[in-house]
Design a protein around this motif. Structure first.
Motif, mmCIF file in Angstrom:
data_model
loop_
_atom_site.group_PDB
_atom_site.id
_atom_site.type_symbol
_atom_site.label_atom_id
_atom_site.label_comp_id
_atom_site.label_asym_id
_atom_site.label_seq_id
_atom_site.Cartn_x
_atom_site.Cartn_y
_atom_site.Cartn_z
ATOM 1 N N ASP A 181 0.742 -1.352 0.068
ATOM 2 C CA ASP A 181 0.080 0.190 0.017
ATOM 3 C C ASP A 181 0.861 1.264 0.017
ATOM 4 N N GLU A 182 2.014 1.336 0.628
ATOM 5 C CA GLU A 182 2.731 2.504 0.947
ATOM 6 C C GLU A 182 3.349 2.656 -0.495
ATOM 7 N N GLN A 183 3.901 1.541 -1.076
ATOM 8 C CA GLN A 183 4.564 1.829 -2.599
ATOM 9 C C GLN A 183 3.362 2.027 -3.641
ATOM 10 N N LEU A 184 2.236 1.826 -3.450
ATOM 11 C CA LEU A 184 1.197 2.322 -4.176
ATOM 12 C C LEU A 184 1.030 3.771 -4.209
ATOM 13 N N GLN A 185 0.711 4.281 -2.914
ATOM 14 C CA GLN A 185 0.612 5.570 -2.483
ATOM 15 C C GLN A 185 1.717 6.245 -3.063
ATOM 16 N N LYS A 186 2.733 5.870 -3.024
ATOM 17 C CA LYS A 186 4.136 6.706 -3.414
ATOM 18 C C LYS A 186 4.132 6.895 -4.912
ATOM 19 N N ARG A 187 3.594 5.802 -5.489
ATOM 20 C CA ARG A 187 3.601 5.941 -7.045
ATOM 21 C C ARG A 187 2.577 6.859 -7.393
ATOM 22 N N VAL A 188 1.322 6.767 -6.706
ATOM 23 C CA VAL A 188 0.310 7.589 -7.345
ATOM 24 C C VAL A 188 0.490 8.987 -6.794
ATOM 25 N N ALA A 189 0.987 9.180 -5.516
ATOM 26 C CA ALA A 189 1.555 10.492 -5.314
ATOM 27 C C ALA A 189 2.474 11.206 -6.357
ATOM 28 N N ASP A 190 3.616 10.341 -6.998
ATOM 29 C CA ASP A 190 4.406 10.645 -7.827
ATOM 30 C C ASP A 190 3.642 11.234 -9.155
ATOM 31 N N LEU A 191 2.786 10.450 -9.483
ATOM 32 C CA LEU A 191 2.082 10.822 -11.009
ATOM 33 C C LEU A 191 0.984 11.707 -10.733
ATOM 34 N N THR A 192 0.414 12.118 -9.528
ATOM 35 C CA THR A 192 -0.371 13.128 -9.139
ATOM 36 C C THR A 192 0.413 14.383 -9.191
ATOM 37 N N ASP A 228 -2.159 15.028 -19.807
ATOM 38 C CA ASP A 228 -2.636 14.773 -18.288
ATOM 39 C C ASP A 228 -3.315 13.414 -18.439
ATOM 40 N N LEU A 229 -3.964 12.993 -19.732
ATOM 41 C CA LEU A 229 -4.570 11.884 -19.926
ATOM 42 C C LEU A 229 -3.498 10.620 -19.707
ATOM 43 N N LYS A 230 -2.375 10.881 -20.165
ATOM 44 C CA LYS A 230 -1.105 9.878 -20.251
ATOM 45 C C LYS A 230 -0.763 9.736 -18.631
ATOM 46 N N ALA A 231 -0.776 10.752 -18.163
ATOM 47 C CA ALA A 231 -0.212 10.572 -16.558
ATOM 48 C C ALA A 231 -1.288 10.148 -15.884
ATOM 49 N N GLN A 232 -2.611 9.857 -16.099
ATOM 50 C CA GLN A 232 -3.604 9.200 -15.484
ATOM 51 C C GLN A 232 -3.236 7.997 -15.762
ATOM 52 N N LEU A 233 -3.185 7.437 -17.269
ATOM 53 C CA LEU A 233 -3.121 6.148 -17.698
ATOM 54 C C LEU A 233 -1.942 5.585 -16.885
ATOM 55 N N ARG A 259 -0.843 6.206 -14.046
ATOM 56 C CA ARG A 259 -1.054 6.164 -12.792
ATOM 57 C C ARG A 259 -2.013 4.933 -12.323
ATOM 58 N N ILE A 260 -2.907 4.643 -13.261
ATOM 59 C CA ILE A 260 -3.821 3.626 -13.470
ATOM 60 C C ILE A 260 -2.716 2.062 -13.578
ATOM 61 N N GLU A 261 -1.920 2.184 -14.660
ATOM 62 C CA GLU A 261 -1.040 0.905 -15.060
ATOM 63 C C GLU A 261 -0.267 0.668 -13.501
ATOM 64 N N ALA A 262 0.286 1.603 -12.923
ATOM 65 C CA ALA A 262 1.216 1.578 -11.943
ATOM 66 C C ALA A 262 0.221 0.951 -10.806
ATOM 67 N N GLN A 263 -1.112 1.474 -10.589
ATOM 68 C CA GLN A 263 -1.802 0.684 -9.638
ATOM 69 C C GLN A 263 -2.169 -0.720 -10.030
ATOM 70 N N LEU A 264 -2.477 -0.981 -11.186
ATOM 71 C CA LEU A 264 -2.653 -2.414 -11.494
ATOM 72 C C LEU A 264 -1.710 -3.252 -11.412
ATOM 73 N N GLU A 265 -0.394 -2.700 -11.782
ATOM 74 C CA GLU A 265 0.958 -3.381 -11.562
ATOM 75 C C GLU A 265 1.041 -3.728 -10.065
ATOM 76 N N LEU A 266 0.846 -3.026 -9.297
ATOM 77 C CA LEU A 266 0.754 -3.234 -7.721
ATOM 78 C C LEU A 266 -0.242 -4.194 -7.368
ATOM 79 N N GLN A 267 -1.555 -4.133 -7.826
ATOM 80 C CA GLN A 267 -2.427 -4.935 -7.350
ATOM 81 C C GLN A 267 -2.152 -6.377 -7.956
ATOM 82 N N ASP A 268 -1.432 -6.527 -9.203
ATOM 83 C CA ASP A 268 -0.991 -7.503 -9.761
ATOM 84 C C ASP A 268 -0.018 -8.284 -8.695
#
Length: 178
Positions: free
Chosen positions: A9-20, A35-40, A42-51
């Protein structure tokens, strides 16, 4: 498991914060392609961590399942061994009980065939026999019992010699008669 979840969760939050932080590339406050590329991303990073989390969870579940199966197999084997040895013990107890019953029947039939007066006489003589047995020298008795096989061999040899001599005399007697 909780520690691992917190780390992920900490890794996910860090990557989301970097992308935000880099979400508004143009700085104009409008949503554009960057902006859409950055959101994409962020979503890919979240999916990777969830995977990664899901893979770790699946691996732990497989390990737990294997351990459960192994423990079940060990338990079943132990129960099988217990059943096997308890069955053997049960059969031995039943066999011993049958033998005791046979001995009791034999003793009862022996006692029922004995004349009550003769039984009473034997019971009167029992203390005297017990006293005589107490006076026996056990060491001397053991010595006699140790020498008994040798004595029996000698008696058997002597009996064989007597039989051969008797056979010889029998043959001589038949020769003289003829």
């Amino acid at each position: 498991m909780d520690k691992l979840n917190r780390e992920m969760d900490e890794q996910l939050q860090k990557r989301v914060a970097d992308l935000t932080a880099h979400n508004d590339e143009t700085g104009d406050g409008k949503l554009d392609a960057a902006d859409l590329k950055a959101q994409l991303n962020r979503i890919e990073a979240q999916l990777e961590l969830q995977d990664q989390q899901n893979r770790h969870i699946m691996r732990n579940q497989r390990l737990r399942m294997m351990l459960s199966i192994a423990m079940t197999v060990v338990l079943l084997v132990a129960l099988g061994v217990f059943w096997y040895y308890s069955r053997i013990a049960y059969n031995q107890v039943m066999q011993a009980t049958a033998q005791v019953n046979e001995l009791a029947e034999t003793l009862q039939s022996s006692l029922s065939t004995v004349d009550p007066e003769a039984l009473d006489s034997m019971m009167q003589d029992l203390p005297e026999i017990t006293e005589q047995l107490k006076r026996i020298d056990v060491d001397a008795l053991n010595q006699v019992l140790d020498g008994l096989p040798t004595l029996m061999d000698s008696v058997n040899k002597l009996q064989t010699q007597v039989e051969s001599i008797a056979g010889l005399f029998g043959n001589l007697g038949s020769v003289f008669r003829s």
